[in-house]
Write an enzyme that holds these catalytic residues in place. Sequence first.
Site, short mmCIF file in Angstrom:
data_model
loop_
_atom_site.label_atom_id
_atom_site.label_comp_id
_atom_site.label_asym_id
_atom_site.label_seq_id
_atom_site.Cartn_x
_atom_site.Cartn_y
_atom_site.Cartn_z
N LYS A 33 0.84 -1.19 0.00
CA LYS A 33 0.00 0.00 0.00
C LYS A 33 0.88 1.24 0.00
O LYS A 33 1.91 1.28 0.67
CB LYS A 33 -0.91 0.00 1.24
CG LYS A 33 -1.92 -1.13 1.20
CD LYS A 33 -2.62 -1.32 2.52
CE LYS A 33 -3.50 -2.57 2.44
NZ LYS A 33 -3.88 -3.06 3.78
N GLU B 8 -10.01 -11.22 3.44
CA GLU B 8 -9.21 -11.83 4.50
C GLU B 8 -9.24 -10.93 5.72
O GLU B 8 -9.69 -9.79 5.65
CB GLU B 8 -7.77 -12.08 4.04
CG GLU B 8 -7.03 -10.88 3.54
CD GLU B 8 -5.67 -11.27 2.91
OE1 GLU B 8 -4.66 -10.94 3.54
OE2 GLU B 8 -5.63 -11.86 1.83
N ARG C 14 -3.86 -7.89 13.43
CA ARG C 14 -2.86 -7.02 14.06
C ARG C 14 -3.28 -5.56 13.89
O ARG C 14 -4.22 -5.27 13.17
CB ARG C 14 -1.51 -7.20 13.32
CG ARG C 14 -1.66 -6.81 11.86
CD ARG C 14 -0.35 -6.77 11.09
NE ARG C 14 -0.54 -6.20 9.77
CZ ARG C 14 -1.01 -6.83 8.70
NH1 ARG C 14 -1.37 -8.09 8.79
NH2 ARG C 14 -1.16 -6.20 7.56
C1 MV4 Z 1 -8.36 -10.19 -5.05
C2 MV4 Z 1 -8.55 -9.18 -6.01
C3 MV4 Z 1 -9.56 -9.38 -6.94
N1 MV4 Z 1 -10.31 -10.51 -6.92
N2 MV4 Z 1 -9.13 -11.29 -5.07
C4 MV4 Z 1 -4.53 -8.26 -2.91
C5 MV4 Z 1 -4.06 -8.42 -1.51
C6 MV4 Z 1 -4.84 -9.52 -0.90
N3 MV4 Z 1 -5.43 -9.11 0.32
C7 MV4 Z 1 -5.87 -9.88 -1.92
N4 MV4 Z 1 -5.73 -8.98 -3.02
C8 MV4 Z 1 -6.63 -8.97 -4.02
N5 MV4 Z 1 -7.43 -10.08 -4.09
C9 MV4 Z 1 -10.09 -11.43 -5.98
N6 MV4 Z 1 -10.83 -12.53 -5.96
C10 MV4 Z 1 -7.77 -8.03 -5.94
C11 MV4 Z 1 -6.80 -7.92 -4.95
C12 MV4 Z 1 -6.06 -6.68 -4.91
C13 MV4 Z 1 -5.18 -6.30 -5.94
C14 MV4 Z 1 -4.94 -7.09 -7.07
C15 MV4 Z 1 -4.06 -6.66 -8.07
C16 MV4 Z 1 -3.39 -5.43 -7.95
C17 MV4 Z 1 -3.61 -4.64 -6.86
C18 MV4 Z 1 -4.50 -5.05 -5.83
C19 MV4 Z 1 -4.72 -4.22 -4.73
C20 MV4 Z 1 -5.60 -4.62 -3.76
C21 MV4 Z 1 -6.25 -5.84 -3.84
#
Ligand code: MV4
Length: 449
Positions: free
Chosen positions: A237, A288, A292
């Site tokens: 981030k 998820e 923390r």
């Molecule tokens: C995803 C998603 C889209 N679809 N799952 C990124 C961190 C983790 N917590 C899960 N993340 C993501 N999961 C599904 N089913 C998009 C993200 C995502 C992301 C993906 C690509 C580029 C930047 C991102 C930023 C935040 C979350």
Amino acid sequence: MVEKVLIANRGEIALRVARACRELGIACVAVYSTADADSAVVRFADEAVHIGPPAAARSYLHIPSIIGAALKTGADAIHPGYGFLSEDPYFAEICAEHGITFIGPPASVMEKMGNKATARQAMKEAGLPLLPGTIEPVATADEAQYVADDIGYPVIIKAAAGGGGRGMSVVNRREDLRRAYQMTRATAQAIFKDSNVYIERYLRTARHTEIQIVCDSLGDGIHLGERDCSVQRRHQKLIEEAPSIHLTPELRAAMGSAAVKGALSVGYTGAGTMEFLLDEEGRYWFMEMNTRIQVEHPVSEMVTGIDLIKEQIRVAQGQPLTHSQDEVRLTGHAIECRINAEDPARDFAPAAGRLEEFAPPGGPWTRVDSHCRPGWMVSPYYDSLIAKLIVWAPDRGEALDRMARALSEFRVNGPGMRTTIGFHQRVFAHPVFRSGDFYTDFIDRHMAG
Ligand code: MV4
């Protein structure tokens, strides 16, 4: 009651925790590696204990050294900060075995939520909305193929032991599925020593919207609204803001109560974050849970007036929450920029070195959480975060202008030193960022090169 807190961390968060202890009238103990012998928290804390050489595996991650420091100083609680041992259920258990209060949820809850597949199962049972996908880990390539065909493409394969974007692959086409499945399993085995993976529908245009919660040990829980963290690069981030301009009060209340309900259903205590994806139609999907305190907690503090670290310490002592849900009011808008010692021109490569100049901004509603000072050596051994710049203003437009102003004041220089300040300035000048109408692909789509 907690009388002395050992802070099992370093950098800005160690100082942040020490400041909360001081305000609560609780003594605090810093622990430090050789690289951090003269750090800000070592100077600030009531006591400090050397725990080992610079390598984290032999200091901040070395459980015997940390427990030894707590026993030696008579600390009755340990605050783990973020990173390092903060999400290690085994560490929480060792604390309990030594009669030390771990400032966080019970070890069993950390274990359940730490596994992203069992967390998914638990949150489904609590009634939270999940993206179409599997609940049980997918055991064979044939099963993966069957499941993905059923969900429809694109899908994402995620390591059960992963989280925060590590060990995931997006699959756009049927013919790429089997190979991606095998690759993700192998990666998961290599990183986490656990090859279990699960599959979900992949949302291309979504916002990363997370809810801050706090639960006490009396069975009460509240939420402090949300943070939009869609500006990320390789799942790191860069900018976080609160509130999200894409939530209505009704949607915020629905997501907030779902988050609290989910947390209480597993016996959660302490501060935590429920991560959701918010799609174009305003639907939200549980992704998820982070068990923390997070780097970006200050933006929630700035819009609620609630000190999350103090709240963590209070509920860890068995005290009730200081606020009811009705008393939590979101006021104005807060934004945080992570200032990292990295070179955006060299693909954000870490740039360690001595800070000859470190002159943070000041002024109204401008907060800098940092352990740095002129002459401080930014060590290559640790995370490159050198400061968090947080501003508050009555609305988003003023907050953007205030952040641009604060960034323009921030001076960080030294031999070989590079920071993300200039990159942030470009983001804050970008019309798409200013409009707020962007998704998790903002950096790739609008900041490439
Ligand atoms: C995803 C998603 C889209 N679809 N799952 C990124 C961190 C983790 N917590 C899960 N993340 C993501 N999961 C599904 N089913 C998009 C993200 C995502 C992301 C993906 C690509 C580029 C930047 C991102 C930023 C935040 C979350």
